[in-house]
Scaffold this motif. Structure first.
Motif, PDB file in Angstrom:
ATOM      1  N   LYS A 129      -5.049   4.361   3.231  1.00 29.58           N
ATOM      2  CA  LYS A 129      -4.334   5.573   2.813  1.00 29.58           C
ATOM      3  C   LYS A 129      -4.451   6.656   3.877  1.00 29.58           C
ATOM      4  CE  LYS A 129      -3.647   8.779  -1.022  1.00 29.58           C
ATOM      5  NZ  LYS A 129      -2.182   8.614  -1.008  1.00 29.58           N
ATOM      6  N   ASP A 130      -5.632   6.782   4.473  1.00 28.66           N
ATOM      7  CA  ASP A 130      -5.838   7.821   5.479  1.00 28.66           C
ATOM      8  C   ASP A 130      -4.954   7.608   6.704  1.00 28.66           C
ATOM      9  OD1 ASP A 130      -7.659   9.070   3.859  1.00 28.66           O
ATOM     10  OD2 ASP A 130      -9.411   8.656   5.105  1.00 28.66           O
ATOM     11  N   VAL A 131      -4.841   6.368   7.194  1.00 28.04           N
ATOM     12  CA  VAL A 131      -4.041   6.142   8.402  1.00 28.04           C
ATOM     13  C   VAL A 131      -2.557   6.305   8.104  1.00 28.04           C
ATOM     14  CG1 VAL A 131      -3.704   3.627   8.286  1.00 28.04           C
ATOM     15  CG2 VAL A 131      -3.915   4.763  10.506  1.00 28.04           C
ATOM     16  N   THR A 132      -2.140   5.962   6.892  1.00 28.80           N
ATOM     17  CA  THR A 132      -0.746   6.179   6.519  1.00 28.80           C
ATOM     18  C   THR A 132      -0.426   7.666   6.541  1.00 28.80           C
ATOM     19  OG1 THR A 132      -0.771   4.177   5.160  1.00 28.80           O
ATOM     20  CG2 THR A 132       0.989   5.760   4.736  1.00 28.80           C
ATOM     21  N   ARG A 133      -1.325   8.469   5.997  1.00 33.96           N
ATOM     22  CA  ARG A 133      -1.142   9.937   6.009  1.00 33.96           C
ATOM     23  C   ARG A 133      -1.210  10.471   7.434  1.00 33.96           C
ATOM     24  NH1 ARG A 133      -0.233  14.226   6.851  1.00 33.96           N
ATOM     25  NH2 ARG A 133      -0.857  16.184   5.872  1.00 33.96           N
ATOM     26  N   PHE A 134      -2.144   9.986   8.228  1.00 30.83           N
ATOM     27  CA  PHE A 134      -2.317  10.432   9.617  1.00 30.83           C
ATOM     28  C   PHE A 134      -1.071  10.140  10.453  1.00 30.83           C
ATOM     29  CE2 PHE A 134      -3.942   9.434  13.968  1.00 30.83           C
ATOM     30  CZ  PHE A 134      -4.427  10.691  14.297  1.00 30.83           C
ATOM     31  N   SER A 135      -0.432   9.000  10.203  1.00 28.18           N
ATOM     32  CA  SER A 135       0.717   8.590  11.016  1.00 28.18           C
ATOM     33  C   SER A 135       1.919   9.508  10.840  1.00 28.18           C
ATOM     34  CB  SER A 135       1.117   7.146  10.684  1.00 28.18           C
ATOM     35  OG  SER A 135       1.715   7.073   9.397  1.00 28.18           O
ATOM     36  N   THR A 136       1.950  10.275   9.749  1.00 28.90           N
ATOM     37  CA  THR A 136       3.058  11.198   9.524  1.00 28.90           C
ATOM     38  C   THR A 136       2.693  12.639   9.894  1.00 28.90           C
ATOM     39  OG1 THR A 136       2.429  11.635   7.221  1.00 28.90           O
ATOM     40  CG2 THR A 136       3.897   9.769   7.628  1.00 28.90           C
ATOM     41  N   GLY A 137       1.454  12.834  10.393  1.00 22.30           N
ATOM     42  CA  GLY A 137       0.993  14.158  10.788  1.00 22.30           C
ATOM     43  C   GLY A 137       0.536  14.149  12.232  1.00 22.30           C
ATOM     44  N   PRO A 138      -0.774  14.402  12.449  1.00 25.13           N
ATOM     45  CA  PRO A 138      -1.294  14.462  13.824  1.00 25.13           C
ATOM     46  C   PRO A 138      -1.126  13.161  14.598  1.00 25.13           C
ATOM     47  CG  PRO A 138      -2.897  15.347  12.275  1.00 25.13           C
ATOM     48  CD  PRO A 138      -1.796  14.732  11.465  1.00 25.13           C
ATOM     49  N   GLY A 139      -0.983  12.044  13.890  1.00 25.07           N
ATOM     50  CA  GLY A 139      -0.854  10.754  14.565  1.00 25.07           C
ATOM     51  C   GLY A 139       0.562  10.386  14.958  1.00 25.07           C
ATOM     52  N   MET A 140       1.528  11.276  14.703  1.00 22.47           N
ATOM     53  CA  MET A 140       2.923  10.947  15.021  1.00 22.47           C
ATOM     54  C   MET A 140       3.113  10.639  16.497  1.00 22.47           C
ATOM     55  SD  MET A 140       5.092  13.587  12.633  1.00 22.47           S
ATOM     56  CE  MET A 140       6.676  13.041  13.270  1.00 22.47           C
ATOM     57  N   LEU A 141       2.376  11.342  17.348  1.00 20.51           N
ATOM     58  CA  LEU A 141       2.507  11.112  18.796  1.00 20.51           C
ATOM     59  C   LEU A 141       2.167   9.672  19.142  1.00 20.51           C
ATOM     60  CD1 LEU A 141       2.798  12.065  21.777  1.00 20.51           C
ATOM     61  CD2 LEU A 141       0.373  12.648  21.688  1.00 20.51           C
ATOM     62  N   ILE A 142       1.006   9.211  18.685  1.00 18.69           N
ATOM     63  CA  ILE A 142       0.575   7.866  19.067  1.00 18.69           C
ATOM     64  C   ILE A 142       1.364   6.783  18.339  1.00 18.69           C
ATOM     65  CG2 ILE A 142      -1.354   7.722  17.433  1.00 18.69           C
ATOM     66  CD1 ILE A 142      -2.833   6.325  19.872  1.00 18.69           C
ATOM     67  N   PHE A 143       1.748   7.025  17.082  1.00 13.59           N
ATOM     68  CA  PHE A 143       2.504   6.007  16.348  1.00 13.59           C
ATOM     69  C   PHE A 143       3.969   5.976  16.780  1.00 13.59           C
ATOM     70  CE2 PHE A 143      -1.130   5.858  13.555  1.00 13.59           C
ATOM     71  CZ  PHE A 143      -1.114   4.549  13.081  1.00 13.59           C
ATOM     72  N   GLY A 144       4.554   7.153  16.994  1.00 12.56           N
ATOM     73  CA  GLY A 144       5.985   7.200  17.251  1.00 12.56           C
ATOM     74  C   GLY A 144       6.401   7.164  18.702  1.00 12.56           C
ATOM     75  N   ILE A 145       5.587   7.753  19.577  1.00  7.10           N
ATOM     76  CA  ILE A 145       6.004   7.893  20.968  1.00  7.10           C
ATOM     77  C   ILE A 145       5.245   6.944  21.884  1.00  7.10           C
ATOM     78  CG2 ILE A 145       6.129   9.493  22.922  1.00  7.10           C
ATOM     79  CD1 ILE A 145       6.511  11.740  20.836  1.00  7.10           C
ATOM     80  N   ILE A 146       3.938   6.911  21.758  1.00  5.17           N
ATOM     81  CA  ILE A 146       3.129   6.096  22.675  1.00  5.17           C
ATOM     82  C   ILE A 146       3.237   4.616  22.331  1.00  5.17           C
ATOM     83  CG2 ILE A 146       0.781   5.603  23.450  1.00  5.17           C
ATOM     84  CD1 ILE A 146       0.253   8.629  23.194  1.00  5.17           C
ATOM     85  N   SER A 147       3.101   4.261  21.055  1.00  2.00           N
ATOM     86  CA  SER A 147       3.083   2.833  20.708  1.00  2.00           C
ATOM     87  C   SER A 147       4.480   2.223  20.718  1.00  2.00           C
ATOM     88  CB  SER A 147       2.439   2.618  19.344  1.00  2.00           C
ATOM     89  OG  SER A 147       3.317   2.984  18.306  1.00  2.00           O
ATOM     90  N   ARG A 148       5.496   2.988  20.314  1.00  2.00           N
ATOM     91  CA  ARG A 148       6.874   2.488  20.220  1.00  2.00           C
ATOM     92  C   ARG A 148       6.941   1.162  19.473  1.00  2.00           C
ATOM     93  NH1 ARG A 148       9.338   4.076  26.189  1.00  2.00           N
ATOM     94  NH2 ARG A 148       8.894   6.290  25.993  1.00  2.00           N
ATOM     95  N   GLY A 149       6.154   1.069  18.414  1.00  2.00           N
ATOM     96  CA  GLY A 149       6.172  -0.119  17.582  1.00  2.00           C
ATOM     97  C   GLY A 149       5.368  -1.299  18.101  1.00  2.00           C
TER      98      GLY A 149
END
Length: 198
Positions: A98-118
């Motif tokens: 639950k924590d990582v799901t919440r993190f991915s839509t907040g402070p973690g957007m950079l690493i999930f959305g831009i750096i990792s690119r899936g």
């Protein structure tokens, strides 16, 4: 149907608390996410029990709070959720996911959305950056072991391994993948996580 409850392992909690250094901290959004899980699964009465004492603060997502308090919160959440989710490791896993799901839509957007690119390899290679945005302590080193696997070495991180297994498998779910993360503990505050996905 509620299972018979067992108290979480307080001796292990004390050992983990002893591994915390002064100044070790965790962002408020993780506290809020765990408390939200308790409320969703067990209701308001359980939430109030978990929040008693020092854990009664109103947390702000991006502010940091003592790691000691977060550890205590995880074990209190286990006490509240074991009748519903199973043994404490199952609760820790659910909290991590639950924590990582919440993190991915907040402070973690950079690493999930831009750096990792899936790409899970890029995501886990950036684990130190991702964790660095969430907590103030510890080191993480990722080594790929195949096209769809790798090992994440965590040192000086006193949270339960099952919590990190939840974070890692939850991170794969955020990317739309299924996978596993298996911890090999190396001490109270160190573990290696073998990650695989398809």
């Amino acid at each position: 149907m509620r299972r018979r409850t067992m108290p979480s392992n307080k001796a292990e909690l004390e050992a983990r608390l002893a591994a915390v250094h002064p100044g070790d901290s965790v962002r408020g959004l993780f506290f809020k996410s765990v408390l939200s899980l308790v409320q969703q699964q067990a209701g308001l009465a359980a939430l109030e029990t978990v929040r008693q004492g020092a854990l009664g603060a109103a947390y702000t997502d991006l502010l940091t709070y003592p790691a000691r308090d977060f550890l205590t919160l995880l074990y209190r959440a286990a006490d509240a959720l074991e009748p519903l989710l199973g043994p404490e490791d199952a609760v820790f896993h659910a909290c991590g996911e639950k924590d990582v799901t919440r993190f991915s839509t907040g402070p973690g957007m950079l690493i999930f959305g831009i750096i990792s690119r899936g790409d899970p390899q890029k995501l886990f290679a950036g684990a130190q950056m991702g964790y660095g945005a969430a907590v103030s302590y510890g080191s993480r080193d990722y080594v790929p072991t195949g096209p769809t696997s790798g090992t994440l070495h965590m040192r000086r991180d006193m949270l339960p391994p099952a919590y990190h297994e939840g974070i890692l498998t939850g991170a794969l779910k955020v990317l739309g993948l299924q996978g596993t993360a298996r911890a090999t503990p190396r001490g109270i505050d160190s573990a290696d996580y073998d990650i695989q996905w398809a």
